[in-house]
Enzyme design. Structure first.
Site, short mmCIF file in Angstrom:
data_model
loop_
_atom_site.label_atom_id
_atom_site.label_comp_id
_atom_site.label_asym_id
_atom_site.label_seq_id
_atom_site.Cartn_x
_atom_site.Cartn_y
_atom_site.Cartn_z
N ASP A 116 3.55 30.92 -5.21
CA ASP A 116 4.04 31.91 -6.18
C ASP A 116 3.13 33.13 -6.24
O ASP A 116 2.03 33.14 -5.68
CB ASP A 116 4.20 31.27 -7.57
CG ASP A 116 2.98 30.45 -8.01
OD1 ASP A 116 1.95 30.47 -7.31
OD2 ASP A 116 3.06 29.80 -9.05
N ASN A 134 2.94 22.77 -19.86
CA ASN A 134 4.31 22.41 -20.22
C ASN A 134 5.02 21.69 -19.07
O ASN A 134 6.23 21.58 -19.06
CB ASN A 134 5.10 23.67 -20.65
CG ASN A 134 5.10 24.74 -19.57
OD1 ASN A 134 4.64 24.50 -18.45
ND2 ASN A 134 5.63 25.91 -19.89
N HIS A 167 5.07 22.72 -15.96
CA HIS A 167 5.61 23.58 -14.90
C HIS A 167 4.88 23.35 -13.58
O HIS A 167 3.71 22.99 -13.57
CB HIS A 167 5.67 25.06 -15.32
CG HIS A 167 4.38 25.81 -15.34
ND1 HIS A 167 3.92 26.48 -16.45
CD2 HIS A 167 3.46 26.05 -14.38
CE1 HIS A 167 2.79 27.07 -16.16
NE2 HIS A 167 2.48 26.83 -14.91
N GLU A 172 9.42 27.10 -14.70
CA GLU A 172 9.19 26.82 -16.12
C GLU A 172 10.25 25.85 -16.64
O GLU A 172 11.30 25.69 -16.02
CB GLU A 172 9.31 28.14 -16.90
CG GLU A 172 8.23 29.17 -16.55
CD GLU A 172 6.91 28.93 -17.26
OE1 GLU A 172 6.60 27.78 -17.63
OE2 GLU A 172 6.17 29.92 -17.45
C1 GLP Z 1 -0.17 28.77 -13.02
C2 GLP Z 1 0.30 28.55 -11.58
C3 GLP Z 1 0.55 27.10 -11.27
C4 GLP Z 1 -0.61 26.26 -11.75
C5 GLP Z 1 -0.77 26.41 -13.24
C6 GLP Z 1 -1.87 25.54 -13.82
O1 GLP Z 1 0.87 28.87 -13.90
N1 GLP Z 1 1.48 29.30 -11.29
O2 GLP Z 1 0.76 26.94 -9.88
O3 GLP Z 1 -0.40 24.92 -11.41
O4 GLP Z 1 -1.07 27.79 -13.49
O5 GLP Z 1 -3.09 26.16 -13.67
P1 GLP Z 1 -4.48 25.49 -13.92
O6 GLP Z 1 -4.74 24.65 -12.71
O7 GLP Z 1 -5.44 26.62 -14.03
O8 GLP Z 1 -4.37 24.67 -15.15
#
Ligand code: GLP
Length: 248
Positions: free
Chosen positions: A67, A136, A138, A143
């Site tokens: 992404d 959440n 995702h 989402e």
């Molecule tokens: C963002 C990214 C996700 C990632 C998420 C969690 O939203 N788009 O790919 O998994 O953050 O991030 P973290 O690993 O910093 O908790």
């Protein structure tokens, strides 16, 4: 679905990196699906170390990222292209032309999403997809939603994701409101999936994703339907699964 519970983030990172390294050793020209966020950073550090030590080469590896924020240039420090360069690509022998991150500055993001799907298809699929998970549930920027969205698409970020990600920006106002993300089918088509999760604040999302019903309101729950998923989590993130006797 395999669960590995580790003592802490460092151990989680080493275990995850060893699974990625095993993939690269077994198939040096493999396609890696890569992720951003704080969860995979430690795994990337191990991969960088092993590459520098000469025991792991990415010279033939191709990669696709999940992404990117819409509106951020590759040079913006919070763009996912910048993150990948900074945390991995600049420090290993992967060829720059073999790395793919969605273009956050595309004039027509919807068309760019369609084109990104073609890039993935042209690689004959992802061998190993690395995933983190949002609070959440995702995955990438899929989402919680009324239905799973299948292909790479443009998404409006939820308030909760904007708030959580605001820690990386000077203020909430600077957090992009939209992103381009691989869809659920794009992710599920990967031959193998590796999820990394750390911290007590992820325990609820982990439990709902892997012990609850498959439900687009918890996007990661779809992973229950994939044939080859490994979840590597520290004991804090895995605590509710452990309490339920589903992991140890
Ligand atoms: C963002 C990214 C996700 C990632 C998420 C969690 O939203 N788009 O790919 O998994 O953050 O991030 P973290 O690993 O910093 O908790």
């Amino acid at each position: 679905m395999r669960f590995y519970v580790t003592e802490d983030y460092a151990q989680m990172s080493r275990r995850a990196a060893s699974i990625i390294a095993a993939q690269v050793v077994a198939k040096p020209d493999c396609v890696l699906g890569l992720a951003t966020g704080s969860s995979p950073v430690g795994a990337y550090q191990n991969l960088v170390k092993w590459n520098k030590e000469g025991i792991l080469s990415f010279a033939e590896v191709r990669s696709v990222n999940l992404d990117e924020y819409i509106g951020l240039s590759p040079e913006h420090e919070q763009s996912y292209r910048y993150f990948m360069q900074d945390n991995l690509f600049n420090h290993i022998d992967i060829k720059p032309e073999n790395t793919n991150v969605p273009n956050g500055l595309a004039a027509d993001p919807d068309q760019a999403a369609v084109d990104y799907e073609k890039v993935i298809a042209s690689m004959n699929g992802v061998d190993l997809q690395l995933l983190g998970m949002g609070h959440n549930g995702h995955i990438a920027f899929n989402e919680p939603c009324d239905e799973f969205i299948m292909d790479t698409h443009v998404v409006e970020l939820t308030e909760s994701t904007i708030k959580v990600n605001a820690r990386f920006f000077a203020s909430m106002d600077e957090v992009p409101r939209k992103a381009m993300t691989m869809g659920i089918r794009s992710i599920m088509k990967a031959k193998k999936i590796l999820v990394v999760v750390a911290g007590a604040d992820k325990a609820e999302a982990v439990y709902k994703s892997f012990a609850g019903p498959v439900n687009p309101q918890v996007p990661a729950s779809i992973l229950q339907l994939h044939a080859d998923v490994t979840v590597v989590g520290d004991k804090a993130a895995m605590s509710k699964l452990i309490e339920a006797g589903l992991a140890k």
